[in-house]
Motif scaffolding. Structure first.
Motif, PDB file in Angstrom:
ATOM      1  N   ARG A  66       0.731  -1.122   0.127  1.00 50.11           N
ATOM      2  CA  ARG A  66       0.000  -0.028  -0.061  1.00 50.11           C
ATOM      3  C   ARG A  66       0.717   1.188  -0.054  1.00 50.11           C
ATOM      4  O   ARG A  66       2.226   1.214  -0.051  1.00 50.11           O
ATOM      5  CB  ARG A  66      -0.737   0.083   1.363  1.00 50.11           C
ATOM      6  N   GLU A  67       0.343   2.439  -0.327  1.00 49.76           N
ATOM      7  CA  GLU A  67       0.911   3.654  -0.131  1.00 49.76           C
ATOM      8  C   GLU A  67       1.489   3.839   1.578  1.00 49.76           C
ATOM      9  O   GLU A  67       0.855   3.294   2.516  1.00 49.76           O
ATOM     10  CB  GLU A  67       0.011   4.942  -0.352  1.00 49.76           C
ATOM     11  N   PHE A  68       2.487   4.286   1.754  1.00 54.07           N
ATOM     12  CA  PHE A  68       2.923   4.935   3.095  1.00 54.07           C
ATOM     13  C   PHE A  68       1.867   6.010   3.704  1.00 54.07           C
ATOM     14  O   PHE A  68       1.398   6.601   2.813  1.00 54.07           O
ATOM     15  CB  PHE A  68       4.321   5.587   2.973  1.00 54.07           C
ATOM     16  N   ARG A  69       1.900   5.914   4.951  1.00 57.49           N
ATOM     17  CA  ARG A  69       1.130   7.101   5.575  1.00 57.49           C
ATOM     18  C   ARG A  69       2.030   7.932   6.445  1.00 57.49           C
ATOM     19  O   ARG A  69       2.837   7.430   6.886  1.00 57.49           O
ATOM     20  CB  ARG A  69      -0.114   6.465   6.317  1.00 57.49           C
ATOM     21  N   LEU A  70       1.867   9.113   6.488  1.00 57.37           N
ATOM     22  CA  LEU A  70       2.890  10.191   7.111  1.00 57.37           C
ATOM     23  C   LEU A  70       2.351  10.195   8.794  1.00 57.37           C
ATOM     24  O   LEU A  70       1.740  11.107   8.960  1.00 57.37           O
ATOM     25  CB  LEU A  70       2.882  11.705   6.642  1.00 57.37           C
ATOM     26  N   THR A  71       2.451   8.950   9.166  1.00 61.76           N
ATOM     27  CA  THR A  71       1.892   8.847  10.664  1.00 61.76           C
ATOM     28  C   THR A  71       3.152   8.392  11.520  1.00 61.76           C
ATOM     29  O   THR A  71       4.065   8.003  10.980  1.00 61.76           O
ATOM     30  CB  THR A  71       0.666   7.865  10.762  1.00 61.76           C
ATOM     31  N   PRO A  72       3.069   8.749  12.979  1.00 55.68           N
ATOM     32  CA  PRO A  72       4.038   8.328  13.829  1.00 55.68           C
ATOM     33  C   PRO A  72       4.457   6.789  13.471  1.00 55.68           C
ATOM     34  O   PRO A  72       5.538   6.228  13.726  1.00 55.68           O
ATOM     35  CB  PRO A  72       3.508   8.769  15.045  1.00 55.68           C
ATOM     36  N   ASP A  73       3.335   5.937  13.520  1.00 57.41           N
ATOM     37  CA  ASP A  73       3.540   4.456  13.452  1.00 57.41           C
ATOM     38  C   ASP A  73       4.066   3.877  12.102  1.00 57.41           C
ATOM     39  O   ASP A  73       5.024   3.100  12.110  1.00 57.41           O
ATOM     40  CB  ASP A  73       2.214   3.673  13.315  1.00 57.41           C
ATOM     41  N   ASP A  74       3.750   4.489  10.906  1.00 53.66           N
ATOM     42  CA  ASP A  74       4.528   4.112   9.785  1.00 53.66           C
ATOM     43  C   ASP A  74       6.015   4.810   9.601  1.00 53.66           C
ATOM     44  O   ASP A  74       6.806   3.994   9.255  1.00 53.66           O
ATOM     45  CB  ASP A  74       3.833   4.893   8.602  1.00 53.66           C
ATOM     46  N   THR A  75       6.231   6.026  10.516  1.00 49.53           N
ATOM     47  CA  THR A  75       7.644   6.380  10.289  1.00 49.53           C
ATOM     48  C   THR A  75       8.468   5.642  11.229  1.00 49.53           C
ATOM     49  O   THR A  75       9.359   5.244  10.930  1.00 49.53           O
ATOM     50  CB  THR A  75       7.578   7.841  11.061  1.00 49.53           C
ATOM     51  N   ALA A  76       8.184   5.099  12.528  1.00 54.69           N
ATOM     52  CA  ALA A  76       8.563   4.226  13.454  1.00 54.69           C
ATOM     53  C   ALA A  76       8.724   2.988  12.462  1.00 54.69           C
ATOM     54  O   ALA A  76      10.201   2.394  12.841  1.00 54.69           O
ATOM     55  CB  ALA A  76       7.831   4.042  14.640  1.00 54.69           C
ATOM     56  N   ALA A  77       7.863   2.324  11.887  1.00 52.42           N
ATOM     57  CA  ALA A  77       8.167   1.167  11.301  1.00 52.42           C
ATOM     58  C   ALA A  77       9.073   1.278  10.099  1.00 52.42           C
ATOM     59  O   ALA A  77      10.278   0.354  10.124  1.00 52.42           O
ATOM     60  CB  ALA A  77       6.728   0.678  10.706  1.00 52.42           C
ATOM     61  N   LEU A  78       9.280   2.252   9.280  1.00 47.93           N
ATOM     62  CA  LEU A  78      10.158   2.731   8.263  1.00 47.93           C
ATOM     63  C   LEU A  78      11.600   2.689   8.930  1.00 47.93           C
ATOM     64  O   LEU A  78      12.612   2.332   8.426  1.00 47.93           O
ATOM     65  CB  LEU A  78       9.854   3.902   7.531  1.00 47.93           C
ATOM     66  N   HIS A  79      11.605   3.203  10.113  1.00 53.90           N
ATOM     67  CA  HIS A  79      13.102   3.470  10.730  1.00 53.90           C
ATOM     68  C   HIS A  79      13.488   2.092  11.528  1.00 53.90           C
ATOM     69  O   HIS A  79      14.600   1.980  11.239  1.00 53.90           O
ATOM     70  CB  HIS A  79      12.648   4.540  11.979  1.00 53.90           C
ATOM     71  N   ALA A  80      12.569   1.070  11.570  1.00 55.57           N
ATOM     72  CA  ALA A  80      13.089  -0.162  11.990  1.00 55.57           C
ATOM     73  C   ALA A  80      13.696  -1.035  10.896  1.00 55.57           C
ATOM     74  O   ALA A  80      14.258  -1.674  11.007  1.00 55.57           O
ATOM     75  CB  ALA A  80      11.812  -0.831  12.405  1.00 55.57           C
ATOM     76  N   ILE A  81      13.251  -0.308   9.441  1.00 58.62           N
ATOM     77  CA  ILE A  81      14.145  -0.869   8.432  1.00 58.62           C
ATOM     78  C   ILE A  81      15.317  -0.291   8.215  1.00 58.62           C
ATOM     79  O   ILE A  81      16.427  -0.871   8.122  1.00 58.62           O
ATOM     80  CB  ILE A  81      12.962  -0.916   7.219  1.00 58.62           C
ATOM     81  N   PHE A  82      15.029   1.170   7.892  1.00 55.92           N
ATOM     82  CA  PHE A  82      16.189   1.846   7.442  1.00 55.92           C
ATOM     83  C   PHE A  82      17.141   2.205   8.478  1.00 55.92           C
ATOM     84  O   PHE A  82      18.281   2.702   8.255  1.00 55.92           O
ATOM     85  CB  PHE A  82      15.482   3.257   6.769  1.00 55.92           C
TER      86      PHE A  82
END
Length: 198
Positions: free
Chosen positions: A22-38
């Motif tokens: 799906r598309e990313f969402r500019l939310t704290p949850d999606d940001t934290a999830a992307l940070h767990a990867i990157f």
């Protein structure tokens, strides 16, 4: 459709047997999830950038959303989630399809380290192929892989991608030049899943 014409999709939602994209969402949850990867140095070792902090990941998602609004859309940077977690599931990975003209695109993916070894990369690759060749009407997909990333090279080979060659000193990162292996798949080589054949 001429060789230059490619369909544009505004809101992407793809589903596979176990994953959804799906598309990313500019939310704290999606940001934290992307940070767990990157933000994980072990995961980022094959990426073309240094590990990113949480603020940089929020900036990335903002960029992804801006890219999604361009007309025509030329880059799809998408969140990979587990289907069983439902439509509000947090990303466990990132999938990318970047158009390059002449009905061609480059694909890529990265998964959170604790999800490795489950076959998810192959499922992401299959969904990106279906999206690229089916939905967007592309003719060629390519992928660049660090020669040390043998797992990704195997995923691409299993999906039917052919090794075209080695690009020497393709990326300068961490004070070192890195080579890349270039793989490609053409629309007439793509084997659609049985359920997707019409």
């Amino acid at each position: 459709m001429t060789p230059e014409q490619v369909r544009t999709v505004r809101q992407v939602r793809l589903t596979g047997p176990r994953l959804a994209i799906r598309e990313f969402r500019l939310t704290p949850d999606d940001t934290a999830a992307l940070h767990a990867i990157f933000g994980d140095p072990e995961t980022a070792r094959y990426l073309p950038f240094e590990p990113r902090d949480e603020e940089e990941c929020a900036d990335q998602i903002e960029l992804y959303l801006e890219e999604a609004e361009k007309d025509p859309r030329t880059v799809y940077r998408l969140a990979v989630t587990l289907r069983e977690d439902g439509p509000e599931a947090l990303p466990i990975g990132n999938a990318v399809l970047g158009l390059e003209g002449q009905r061609a695109a480059t694909i890529g993916y990265v998964l959170r380290r604790d999800t490795w070894g489950n076959g998810y990369a192959g499922e992401i690759t299959a969904m990106l192929c279906g999206f690229g060749f089916g939905t967007l009407g592309l003719h060629r997909l390519a992928a660049r892989v660090d020669p040390a990333n043998t797992a990704s090279a195997r995923v691409l080979a299993r999906a039917g991608f052919q090794l075209e060659g080695r690009i020497r000193h393709d990326l300068h990162l961490r004070d070192t030049w890195h080579d890349s292996l270039l793989f490609s798949l053409l629309e007439d080589e793509w084997v659609q899943p049985a359920a997707g054949r019409g």
